[in-house]
Design an enzyme around this catalytic site. Structure first.
Site, PDB file in Angstrom:
ATOM      1  N   LYS A   1      54.007  70.531  57.162  1.00 54.57           N
ATOM      2  CA  LYS A   1      54.066  69.717  58.383  1.00 54.57           C
ATOM      3  C   LYS A   1      54.095  70.559  59.668  1.00 54.57           C
ATOM      4  O   LYS A   1      53.471  70.206  60.662  1.00 54.57           O
ATOM      5  CB  LYS A   1      55.284  68.787  58.359  1.00 54.57           C
ATOM      6  CG  LYS A   1      55.153  67.631  57.376  1.00 54.57           C
ATOM      7  CD  LYS A   1      56.347  66.702  57.491  1.00 54.57           C
ATOM      8  CE  LYS A   1      56.244  65.555  56.505  1.00 54.57           C
ATOM      9  NZ  LYS A   1      57.304  64.561  56.678  1.00 54.57           N
TER      10      LYS A   1
ATOM     11  N   ASP B   1      56.695  59.368  60.817  1.00 52.67           N
ATOM     12  CA  ASP B   1      57.950  59.163  60.078  1.00 52.67           C
ATOM     13  C   ASP B   1      58.937  58.300  60.873  1.00 52.67           C
ATOM     14  O   ASP B   1      59.616  57.435  60.307  1.00 52.67           O
ATOM     15  CB  ASP B   1      58.609  60.509  59.740  1.00 52.67           C
ATOM     16  CG  ASP B   1      57.869  61.246  58.638  1.00 52.67           C
ATOM     17  OD1 ASP B   1      57.226  60.587  57.797  1.00 52.67           O
ATOM     18  OD2 ASP B   1      57.922  62.497  58.613  1.00 52.67           O
TER      19      ASP B   1
END
Ligand code: ATR
Length: 286
Positions: A75, A111
């Site tokens: 990420k 997220d």
């Protein structure tokens, strides 16, 4: 990419290392089928050494993908190597959703969206509180801190075993975020409206601290971003004490929706059938 009938067929990926156990292909496969789309979404393992080349192949079109999801451990590098990170991913320093536009790799982090949408669906009014407690200061807690702050919760206590890591996040996310030690929980929890676990506490057989959730504000919500098992040890405690609880599966499902729309042009729904497919998969692969 075009097939012989000149129809666009888009191909998307989820990459991580390892990636075998990702449930994202099940989620996107369900949506592709529901819409009757010809595209594909598949797990694609890329080792850390090969990740920069993978990003370049994505950018120049040779990978054959129009975009995809990125998970652990990529990420941060996905953010660093993309061309157009949005504001959310810039503050987090991490991206989980990539798409190609005009030959450039665009990036965001969904997220936080997944987290808040899950709570909106299952515990409406959750953000109507002054104080939240977030347990954990790892990679996963960052997007949650950002999302809760951006929804206007005035004070966010980040509680962590290693206090310095909580302090780093307090410094990163501004004055509404305070770093606290685990021993502060009994005092902090009094009157708080939201408790979020972002740690793997209790999952590895280590004892889980007993928390008295009954001193929280009326209507308080306890949630977990871990979804295996669906009812984590902390959620079970909170439920036994009569609190409203929300499991973390909805976060996984909702965080996937914005990416699907970018790659395949349709906004998918998170419905009960999709949730059931993932629960059954979890039961099969315990
Ligand atoms: P992730 O990226 O999934 O958040 P991580 O970066 O390894 O994973 O972070 C794990 C979090 O769980 C950390 O906040 C960790 O606390 P430390 O920063 O002190 O390591 C927390 N954690 C894991 N096991 C724990 C335990 N037994 N007791 C308390 N906290 C724990």
């Amino acid at each position: 990419m075009r097939d012989s009938r000149e129809t666009f067929i888009n191909h998307a990926f989820v990459t991580g290392f390892p990636i075998k156990h990702s449930r994202s292909p099940l989620i996107h496969g369900y949506w592709l089928k529901s819409f009757g789309l010809l595209g594909s979404y598949r797990a694609h393992a890329v080792s850390p050494d090969a990740f920069a080349d993978f990003m370049q192949a994505l950018r120049d079109g040779t990978s054959g993908f129009c975009g995809g999801n990125v998970t652990i451990p990529h990420k941060e590098r996905a953010f660093a190597l993309c061309d157009r990170p949005d504001e959310l991913s810039r503050e987090l320093g991490a991206a989980n959703t990539l798409w190609i536009k005009d030959g450039l790799v665009h990036a965001t982090n969904t997220d936080g969206y997944g987290f808040t949408t899950n709570l909106d669906e299952r515990a409406a009014g959750w953000d109507n509180c002054d104080r939240a407690i977030i347990l954990g200061a790892g990679g996963a807690s960052r997007a949650v801190i950002q999302a809760v702050r951006d929804r206007g919760v005035k004070t966010i206590h980040v509680v962590n075993r290693t206090l310095e890591k909580a302090q780093d996040l307090a410094d990163r996310f501004g004055p509404s975020v305070e770093a606290q030690a685990m021993g502060d929980i009994p005092d902090l929890i009094k009157g708080a409206g939201l408790f979020i676990n972002t740690t793997s506490l209790g999952m590895d057989g280590t004892p889980v601290p007993q928390i008295d959730f009954t001193t929280m504000a009326k209507g308080a919500v306890v949630t977990d971003i871990v979804y295996v098992p669906l009812k984590t040890p902390l959620l079970a405690q909170a439920e036994d004490q009569g609190l409203r609880i929300v499991d973390g599966l909805g976060m996984l499902l909702h965080q996937a929706a914005p990416g699907f729309e970018k790659w395949f042009g349709r906004r998918p729904m998170v419905d009960a059938a999709l949730r059931q497919i993932i629960i059954e998969d979890m039961e099969q692969h315990l």
